[in-house]
Design a protein around this motif. Structure first.
Motif, PDB file in Angstrom:
ATOM      1  N   GLN A 128       0.830  -1.210   0.000  1.00 46.26           N
ATOM      2  CA  GLN A 128       0.000   0.000   0.000  1.00 46.26           C
ATOM      3  C   GLN A 128       0.860   1.254   0.000  1.00 46.26           C
ATOM      4  N   SER A 129       0.568   2.192  -0.902  1.00 50.23           N
ATOM      5  CA  SER A 129       1.410   3.378  -1.005  1.00 50.23           C
ATOM      6  C   SER A 129       0.722   4.621  -0.504  1.00 50.23           C
ATOM      7  N   LYS A 130      -0.595   4.571  -0.441  1.00 51.69           N
ATOM      8  CA  LYS A 130      -1.275   5.762   0.059  1.00 51.69           C
ATOM      9  C   LYS A 130      -2.708   5.415   0.405  1.00 51.69           C
ATOM     10  N   LEU A 131      -3.349   6.278   1.142  1.00 53.60           N
ATOM     11  CA  LEU A 131      -4.722   6.008   1.553  1.00 53.60           C
ATOM     12  C   LEU A 131      -5.660   6.995   0.892  1.00 53.60           C
TER      13      LEU A 131
ATOM     14  N   HIS B 287      -5.104  -6.533  -5.783  1.00 48.42           N
ATOM     15  CA  HIS B 287      -5.626  -5.286  -5.184  1.00 48.42           C
ATOM     16  C   HIS B 287      -4.678  -4.110  -5.352  1.00 48.42           C
ATOM     17  N   MET B 288      -3.464  -4.387  -5.831  1.00 46.75           N
ATOM     18  CA  MET B 288      -2.513  -3.288  -6.025  1.00 46.75           C
ATOM     19  C   MET B 288      -3.002  -2.347  -7.107  1.00 46.75           C
TER      20      MET B 288
ATOM     21  N   PHE C 270      -1.806   0.081 -10.274  1.00 48.50           N
ATOM     22  CA  PHE C 270      -0.746  -0.092 -11.277  1.00 48.50           C
ATOM     23  C   PHE C 270       0.553   0.549 -10.790  1.00 48.50           C
ATOM     24  N   LEU C 271       0.425   1.709 -10.160  1.00 39.18           N
ATOM     25  CA  LEU C 271       1.634   2.393  -9.694  1.00 39.18           C
ATOM     26  C   LEU C 271       2.278   1.642  -8.540  1.00 39.18           C
ATOM     27  N   GLU C 272       1.457   1.006  -7.704  1.00 36.45           N
ATOM     28  CA  GLU C 272       2.022   0.218  -6.603  1.00 36.45           C
ATOM     29  C   GLU C 272       2.800  -0.983  -7.156  1.00 36.45           C
ATOM     30  N   MET C 273       2.295  -1.513  -8.259  1.00 36.97           N
ATOM     31  CA  MET C 273       3.020  -2.605  -8.902  1.00 36.97           C
ATOM     32  C   MET C 273       4.392  -2.084  -9.374  1.00 36.97           C
ATOM     33  N   LEU C 274       4.413  -0.870  -9.930  1.00 36.56           N
ATOM     34  CA  LEU C 274       5.704  -0.290 -10.334  1.00 36.56           C
ATOM     35  C   LEU C 274       6.587  -0.015  -9.120  1.00 36.56           C
ATOM     36  N   ASP C 275       5.959   0.405  -8.002  1.00 41.54           N
ATOM     37  CA  ASP C 275       6.733   0.616  -6.759  1.00 41.54           C
ATOM     38  C   ASP C 275       7.474  -0.656  -6.370  1.00 41.54           C
ATOM     39  N   VAL C 276       6.733  -1.768  -6.422  1.00 35.20           N
ATOM     40  CA  VAL C 276       7.316  -3.040  -6.006  1.00 35.20           C
ATOM     41  C   VAL C 276       8.502  -3.386  -6.915  1.00 35.20           C
TER      42      VAL C 276
END
Lengths: 637, 247, 231
Positions: free
Chosen positions: A277-280, B30-31, B33-39
């Motif tokens: 999770q990166s943000k809420l 549930h990610m 698309f940007l969170e997938m790039l973060d990972v």
């Protein structure tokens, strides 16, 4: 530390008028000789930069985003308050003032708040004239709604995108001045240091995020409008880029930091779904008008919501607060959700969530009516979670949303460092320990459009007028320090990314300095944070170079500051042995679990002074005096 | 799920740039698309490699920072959605996904997926405002605005300036962006005094910045995360020609 | 006059000219088809119509002047805009995809240029009589140029007919986007009328394709044949 708030004498309703008359003004022909450096281009920064340029000052404006239009003010949904009383429902400047002081749990300065209420009306006029498309009635006049539990309808709104429309208004005013050559805009440029010459704020050091160039800028005054520090929690509703760096480095140069422990938690956010999770994401508070909050009555009940019968549910807000029910204020609703989850009754995979159920509303109003009221929010929820809230209850959980604390400023919005002015969420001035809904936009624009254009003139007119050059030693030293820090980040050569440290810090802050705090927890955090910071400086990995676009390097600098700032925040929370507004100390609550203020000992702002690396900062106090508002205990039973 | 990403890597404006393949494993649906790039970026940093640079900020679909072509479509396959609001449940195991920056002469690539969209700012600076100094405004209710006009103005004002319209247009035209602002202010009484001057200077700046022209393919409207309508372009065409041919 | 230069130099001004000249050209195509369809009324009707046109040179040449100017303006401005458009995206995407744009809208320059090359052939064939000089010299029993026989003889050649059929379909493709689109360029786009606006291109294109194809097809199928006496 000089903490004279410079509050004008006289009756509260006359203070601002009188003060404006007493302020020195700069001759129109001389204004262009003064250079003002504005850092930040959100509501406060853009409105200040535009207004000062209109007056004739020579303005340079800086933002780290690729365009001033992207500042996070843009994400505000609900609206903006003003005491227009267009609805004829008994609103007034005095009522808005009173509500704001009370909502802030009596930890804000009366005079500042009164002025905020006064200029709130001018803001609406200004924004409408710029072409901000506020909601209107069929007669063509402005519509209002009641928001955040206010008893009058004083909130102006533009669908669910009020922040966006107001920011675009300020951005258009700023753009007009940029086009006219009166503001020089520096996008993708991050402030790294404040430069003091003879004790006055006379410049800043920045890093160009595209070329990596570290550069100094000299001016006659500096304005910080750099937003809040909610991202110290890593997960918050703030934008990813929001950071405390500008404010914190000003603090390290001597500016007092006030009430860092005052943070606002918003009760209706979409819960965390996993470690990635990166943000809420915030869901508008208006959902609580029709949604009912509940958790299973028994802990560990993992059945689907639909399989849990009415008798096995606990509508805990309705049970505990029969008169306000689901509409209790943000802090109360947030803590109640945390309590339910702490008891093991939380829902969803992580157990950190409560249901917000619309089944009753759908039965009562029909799905179409519910869709008409909340369709866009339901759509957003479904997009993010993949669940259909018309069929299964929403899951919500509180999240960090806004920070009331910030750099200390006097009535003129100047910090204790002469020449350093601080606007918007970056200062501490108007919201006390808790901010009312639809007041953040009001404050940002009040500071930028209607306060700083007057008060900065007084500073400039009374300052020495000597010009400084970026060739001076003070600038060279600050540049050298900034360069050293960049080199340091690049040379550590460890294994962990800045984000991984940030996430870990965020977990510590949320666990021990989040919705509810206690002495033992804060002390634990105060042990964990320095240890994490130590690891950061030994095991950080920043690939790439300092001479081009390097997002990892940007983050490293921001996380380094959060790692120091978090400690100050915990100290502030530890020493404020009372519960007030967004600061809830578990030791200080009534038998029913409500916050207990200690007006005897804590009716003051706590201002932290930097005492050099490795030394504990000093805590100062600004006593608050309430002449007009009566201090009472809030009750929502 | 596991995916193969084909990502445009370009070290700087002078670099030619190329597609580089990355295997990403164990993606949670549930990610975002940007969170997938973060990972993926976390993995790259752990290996001491430079992460993929991309613009992003609010991650709730309103700031307009995020900007990437996903399988040839700006912000990816969902209509009315920014890349930050696109979730991985939209993809399936084994998919090969192309990720590229906006490509347009007026949006030079800074690095990887990051482009310079300051041309948009310069267009606004040339006239996308109402010239009103702070403090000059009359009472907000002194000027009634027809509700329908206010709503239509809002629809146009909802533009987030992300540049998807330019990226989607076969001609890299900025007409939808410019039209949204021209139309937002043109529909309101406040915008009338400068209406002709505004459209003239904004269009002139748009042309100088090197955007292409409109061939009415309406790809912009389809790609727009805020679903801004091409009727705004028609209005701008009308306003422009009226102000060119009329007084 | 600087405003003229400025307007013409702008992308919107240029597009406006393309749209206006497009209307002229569409008008011509419609008139041209209606005139030619008189072939179904027989040799006398068609030749009479042709004679009438030739007997009013003032009308004919002023119409031709407008047409020629429109023609060159339409093509000239389109080429200019297309070049700008190519320059506006120097680096193309590795993954090419469009969301909804019909092929016709993305290939206007190609369909247009192909139609152009056909128009040149068409002029050489019927107007100037370069490709089949022997058809051009035919006269009917009343001494008029025998346009009817010229058309039938031309279309009896399968290759000539095929080239016409292909060209007419391309023209249809071009107009199905072009006609719907010119409203937008002229600033006419309104929810109330959009159904008609959207339909205008395809409807007109289909009509023109059907009308124009009816002639070579009728010749090939033998519905139209040479009058007695023409070999």
């Amino acid at each position: 530390m000089n903490l004279d708030a410079k509050i004008p004498s006289g009756p509260i309703a006359e203070k601002w008028d009188k003060h404006r008359f007493n302020l020195k003004v700069v001759n129109p022909a001389n204004k262009r000789k003064y250079k003002v450096l504005v850092v930040g281009s959100g509501l406060a920064g853009a409105s200040a930069a535009a207004s000062l340029a209109e007056l004739g000052y020579d303005v340079d404006c800086f933002c780290f985003q690729d365009s001033p239009r992207r500042a996070h003010s843009i994400a505000a949904q609900g609206g903006i308050n003003a005491a227009k009383n267009y609805q004829n429902d008994g609103d007034s400047i005095y009522r808005l003032f009173y509500d704001t002081v009370k909502g802030g749990d009596y930890r804000a300065r009366e005079a500042n708040v009164y002025r905020l209420a006064q200029v709130s009306n001018n803001i609406i006029d200004q924004c409408v004239a710029q072409g901000v498309p506020f909601a209107r009635d069929y007669g063509g006049l402005l519509a209002n709604r009641s928001f955040g539990g206010a008893q009058v309808s004083r909130t102006f709104y533009a669908r669910g995108q009020t922040g966006q429309q107001l920011l675009l208004g300020a951005y258009s005013a700023l753009s007009r001045q940029i086009g006219a050559g009166k503001v020089k805009m520096h996008a993708r440029t991050e402030m790294l240091d404040l430069v003091l010459v003879d004790g006055h704020a006379r410049g800043i050091v920045t890093r160009n995020l595209v070329s990596g160039k570290i550069q100094s800028w000299a001016g006659d005054a500096v304005i910080l409008a750099t937003g809040g520090y909610g991202n110290v929690f890593y997960l918050s509703t703030n934008a990813k880029g929001c950071n405390v760096t500008a404010a914190y480095r000003a603090y390290k140069r001597g500016a007092g930091f006030a009430n860092p422990c005052f943070t606002q938690i918003h009760p209706t956010c979409i819960p965390v779904s996993g470690d990635y999770q990166s943000k809420l994401t915030l869901m508008s508070e208006s959902l609580r008008n029709d949604g009912r909050v509940w958790v299973p009555a028994e802990g560990g009940d993992k059945r689907a919501a639909g399989d849990i019968s009415e008798a096995e549910r606990d509508y805990y807000l309705e049970r505990r607060y029969p008169s306000f029910g689901n509409l209790v204020p943000r802090d109360v609703a947030s803590r109640a959700a945390k309590k339910a989850c702490d008891e093991g009754r939380g829902v969803g995979e992580t157990g950190l969530g409560v249901y917000l159920d619309f089944a009753d509303a759908i039965n009562r109003l029909g799905e179409d009516q519910v869709r008409a009221r909340y369709g866009n929010l339901f759509h957003m929820y479904e997009k993010i979670t993949g669940e259909n809230p018309y069929q299964v209850p929403m899951r919500i959980y509180p999240a960090v949303h806004y920070t009331m604390g910030g750099l200390w400023v006097d009535y003129n919005l100047m910090s204790n460092v002469p020449g350093l002015h601080v606007l918007g969420e970056a200062n501490f001035s108007d919201h006390g320990a808790n901010r009312l809904g639809a007041s953040a936009l009001m404050q940002g624009l009040a500071d930028g459009y209607f306060v700083i254009p007057y008060t900065i003139g007084d500073y400039l007119a009374t300052s020495s007028g000597d010009k400084v050059s970026t060739e001076q030693q003070e600038f060279k030293d600050a540049e050298a320090q900034a360069n050293q820090q960049v080199d340091k980040f690049l040379s550590i050569g460890g294994k962990r990314s800045p984000d991984s440290f940030h996430k870990e810090l965020g977990k510590i802050m949320w666990e021990y300095c989040g919705m509810a705090r206690n002495e033992a927890g804060l002390k634990t955090a105060l042990e964990k944070i320095p240890a994490l910071r130590e690891e950061f400086w030994e095991n950080l990995s920043v690939p790439g170079s300092g001479a081009d676009f390097n997002t990892t390097l940007e983050k490293a600098g921001r996380v380094a500051d959060f790692l120091e700032f978090g400690e100050m925040m915990c100290n502030d929370a530890l020493l404020r042995t009372e519960s007030c507004g967004g600061h809830f100390r578990e030791e200080y609550q009534s038998e029913e679990g409500e916050a207990l203020r200690d007006d005897e000992n804590f009716c003051h702002g706590a201002i932290w002074e930097y005492s050099g690396a490795g030394n504990a900062p000093t805590r100062h106090r600004e006593e608050l005096e309430f002449e007009y508002v009566k201090l009472t205990q809030r009750s929502y039973k | 799920m596991n995916l193969t990403l084909k990502v445009w890597r370009q070290s700087g404006p002078q670099d030619k740039g190329k597609i580089v393949d990355y295997a990403v494993k164990d993606i949670n649906s549930h990610m975002s698309f940007l969170e997938m790039l973060d990972v993926l970026n976390e993995e790259l940093i752990a290996k001491g490699e430079e992460p993929i640079a991309f613009d992003h900020d609010c991650r709730e679909g309103i700031c307009g920072s995020c900007s990437m072509m996903i399988d040839g479509i700006p912000h990816g396959p969902d209509r009315g959605t920014t890349a930050c609001q696109l979730h991985m449940r939209r993809f399936k195991d084994g998919d090969v996904v192309y990720v590229e920056p906006w490509q347009a002469k007026a949006f030079p690539v800074i690095k990887d997926l990051v482009v310079d969209r300051s041309a948009f700012d310069r267009i606004i600076q040339s006239g996308g405002f109402v010239s009103i100094n702070t403090g000059n405004a009359q009472d907000a209710n002194a000027l009634p605005v027809n509700k329908d006009s206010a709503e239509a103005a809002f629809d146009a004002a909802a533009c987030i300036g992300c540049g998807a319209c330019v990226a989607a247009c076969p001609n890299a035209s900025a007409m939808l962006f410019v039209a949204a602002k021209v139309s937002h202010l043109g529909k309101l009484p406040q915008g009338q005094p400068e209406r002709a001057k505004r459209v003239q200077s904004m269009v002139s700046t748009m042309d100088t910045e090197g955007f292409g022209s409109c061939t009415n393919t309406f790809e912009c409207e389809a790609a727009c995360p805020k679903e801004i309508s091409v009727t705004n372009i028609a209005q701008m065409n009308r306003d422009y020609m009226q102000s060119s041919l009329g007084d | 006059m600087s405003w003229v230069r400025k307007t013409v130099a702008s992308t919107i001004g240029a597009k406006f000219i393309v749209a206006l000249t497009g209307i002229v050209l569409v008008g011509f195509v419609i008139g041209h088809m209606l005139g030619n369809l008189q072939i179904f009324l027989g040799q006398d009707a068609l030749n009479n119509y042709a004679q009438m046109l030739h007997n009013t040179p003032a009308l004919l040449w002023s119409a031709r002047l407008v047409l020629i100017l429109s023609f060159f303006a339409h093509i000239g401005f389109t080429i200019k805009l297309t070049r700008q458009n190519r320059l506006a995206r120097p680096q193309t995407y590795a993954y090419q995809q469009s969301i909804q744009a019909p092929t016709s809208s993305r290939t206007m320059i190609f369909s247009g240029l192909l139609v152009l090359s056909f128009v040149i052939y068409h002029l050489l064939h019927f107007t100037l009589g370069v490709t089949h000089p022997e058809h051009k010299s035919l006269v009917d029993s009343m001494g008029r140029p025998d346009v009817y026989s010229m058309v039938v003889l031309g279309f009896q050649n399968i290759w000539v007919s095929l080239s016409y059929i292909v060209a007419i379909i391309l023209l249809g493709l071009h107009l199905s986007h072009g006609v719907s689109s010119l409203w937008q360029t002229l600033g006419l786009n309104h929810v109330k009328y959009n159904t008609f606006i959207k339909a205008s291109g395809p409807v007109l294109a289909l009509t023109l394709v059907a009308g124009n194809l009816s002639m070579p097809v009728a010749v090939l199928l033998g519905f139209l044949s040479l009058p007695l006496g023409v070999v």
